[in-house]
Design an enzyme around this catalytic site. Sequence first.
Site, PDB file in Angstrom:
ATOM      1  N   GLU A   1      -5.864  -5.018  10.194  1.00  0.00           N
ATOM      2  CA  GLU A   1      -4.353  -4.513  10.570  1.00  0.00           C
ATOM      3  C   GLU A   1      -4.997  -3.911  12.624  1.00  0.00           C
ATOM      4  OE1 GLU A   1      -2.447  -3.347   7.021  1.00  0.00           O
ATOM      5  OE2 GLU A   1      -4.068  -1.685   6.834  1.00  0.00           O
TER       6      GLU A   1
ATOM      7  N   ASN B   1       0.895  -1.438  -0.245  1.00  0.00           N
ATOM      8  CA  ASN B   1      -0.228  -0.109   0.035  1.00  0.00           C
ATOM      9  C   ASN B   1       1.422   1.018  -0.465  1.00  0.00           C
ATOM     10  OD1 ASN B   1      -1.776   1.810   0.869  1.00  0.00           O
ATOM     11  ND2 ASN B   1      -2.369   1.275   2.891  1.00  0.00           N
TER      12      ASN B   1
ATOM     13  N   LYS C   1       0.054   4.353  -0.142  1.00  0.00           N
ATOM     14  CA  LYS C   1      -0.192   6.008   0.552  1.00  0.00           C
ATOM     15  C   LYS C   1      -0.203   7.104  -0.272  1.00  0.00           C
ATOM     16  CE  LYS C   1      -0.291   2.916   4.635  1.00  0.00           C
ATOM     17  NZ  LYS C   1      -0.184   3.012   6.512  1.00  0.00           N
TER      18      LYS C   1
ATOM     19  N   HIS D   1      -9.206   0.998   4.036  1.00  0.00           N
ATOM     20  CA  HIS D   1      -7.971   1.213   5.956  1.00  0.00           C
ATOM     21  C   HIS D   1      -8.265   1.982   6.790  1.00  0.00           C
ATOM     22  CE1 HIS D   1      -4.477   2.406   6.741  1.00  0.00           C
ATOM     23  NE2 HIS D   1      -3.713   1.159   6.349  1.00  0.00           N
TER      24      HIS D   1
ATOM     25  N   SER E   1       2.997  -2.470  10.409  1.00  0.00           N
ATOM     26  CA  SER E   1       4.560  -2.789  10.917  1.00  0.00           C
ATOM     27  C   SER E   1       5.385  -3.987   9.795  1.00  0.00           C
ATOM     28  CB  SER E   1       4.947  -1.865  12.190  1.00  0.00           C
ATOM     29  OG  SER E   1       4.698  -0.941  12.682  1.00  0.00           O
TER      30      SER E   1
ATOM     31  N   GLU F   1      -6.649   4.208   8.017  1.00  0.00           N
ATOM     32  CA  GLU F   1      -6.820   6.169   7.653  1.00  0.00           C
ATOM     33  C   GLU F   1      -7.972   6.447   6.649  1.00  0.00           C
ATOM     34  OE1 GLU F   1      -2.756   5.253   5.351  1.00  0.00           O
ATOM     35  OE2 GLU F   1      -2.089   4.384   6.917  1.00  0.00           O
TER      36      GLU F   1
ATOM     37  N   GLY G   1       2.320   2.202  11.261  1.00  0.00           N
ATOM     38  CA  GLY G   1       3.259   2.760  10.806  1.00  0.00           C
ATOM     39  C   GLY G   1       3.709   3.624  12.214  1.00  0.00           C
TER      40      GLY G   1
HETATM   41  P1  PGA Z   1       2.617  -0.231   7.463  1.00  0.00           P
HETATM   42  O1  PGA Z   1       1.073  -0.091   7.551  1.00  0.00           O
HETATM   43  O2  PGA Z   1       3.307  -1.799   7.552  1.00  0.00           O
HETATM   44  O3  PGA Z   1       3.778   1.185   7.645  1.00  0.00           O
HETATM   45  O4  PGA Z   1       2.554  -0.420   8.981  1.00  0.00           O
HETATM   46  C1  PGA Z   1       0.589  -0.741   7.027  1.00  0.00           C
HETATM   47  C2  PGA Z   1      -0.897  -0.907   6.751  1.00  0.00           C
HETATM   48  O5  PGA Z   1      -0.798   0.789   6.592  1.00  0.00           O
HETATM   49  O6  PGA Z   1      -1.790  -0.767   5.458  1.00  0.00           O
END
Ligand code: PGA
Length: 268
Positions: free
Chosen positions: A185, A24, A26, A113, A231, A115, A191
């Site tokens: 997730e 992803n 982003k 997601h 992560s 976010e 993140g």
């Molecule tokens: P990350 O993000 O690997 O940076 O923790 C995962 C995601 O948001 O899908």
Amino acid sequence: MAGWILKSVILKNTPMRTKIVAGNWKMNLNRDESLQLILDISTAIQQHDLKGNRVMVFPPFVTIGYVMDSGNRDHRIEVGAQNMHQEESGAYTGEVAAKMLSNMGVNSVILGHSERREYFNETDSLLKQKVDTARSNGLEVVFCFGEKLDERNAGNHFDVVERQLGEALFHLPGDAFETIVLAYEPVWAIGTGMTATPDQAQEMHAFIRKTLANRYSESLSNKVSILYGGSVKPDNATEIFGKPDVDGGLIGGASLKANDFVAIVKAL
Ligand code: PGA
């Protein structure tokens, strides 16, 4: 006879689900950076036998077309979208419709997601609409869900996940799950560098599978791919992917570095 019984027992217990590593991107990478990244990933996995596993990348809308059409792309790398609008078309300035994506040859879309839930107020009922619109336009859905830290600390993580799945997906008939990939997730791990332990991931993935089995059937629950996200890095991917109910990962930060992403693909 004994051989036949043995074979059918093995078949019954062999999960038919596909393993997936999905990146992803982003809101990162301009056109040139995106083309460089897809070239680097393609070059690095060219000789790698994916053994039927899927590799996917999800660039921002404006670069999807460039990444898809890149002459350097290893065509085993699938290209999807990070979002779409719930309506079919209309006066929604700045938005992108499902049919625009499918018309471009995009096959998959990430929905739900954290976010999007957090910064764009996407609710379970909105996600239900988006899931239906994606499906009616022939798009596979990579459906994300997961609890926040305070919800886990309060011991509510299973309830939260069950609600998120139920409200956005459980109106669907069982066969819809042939084109749905689940991505657990935990929000506190995205993140932050704070990965769920492999045991925490396994515990939740087993719960998700049990929830699917209760709502639909055990055989359906064994066919759905459930990815872990939060992560995932080259140094923890092997252990997380080694858990029996974890079918791969949705990767954020580490998907922006070719070496890291390729190492994670190879950890499958
Ligand atoms: P990350 O993000 O690997 O940076 O923790 C995962 C995601 O948001 O899908």
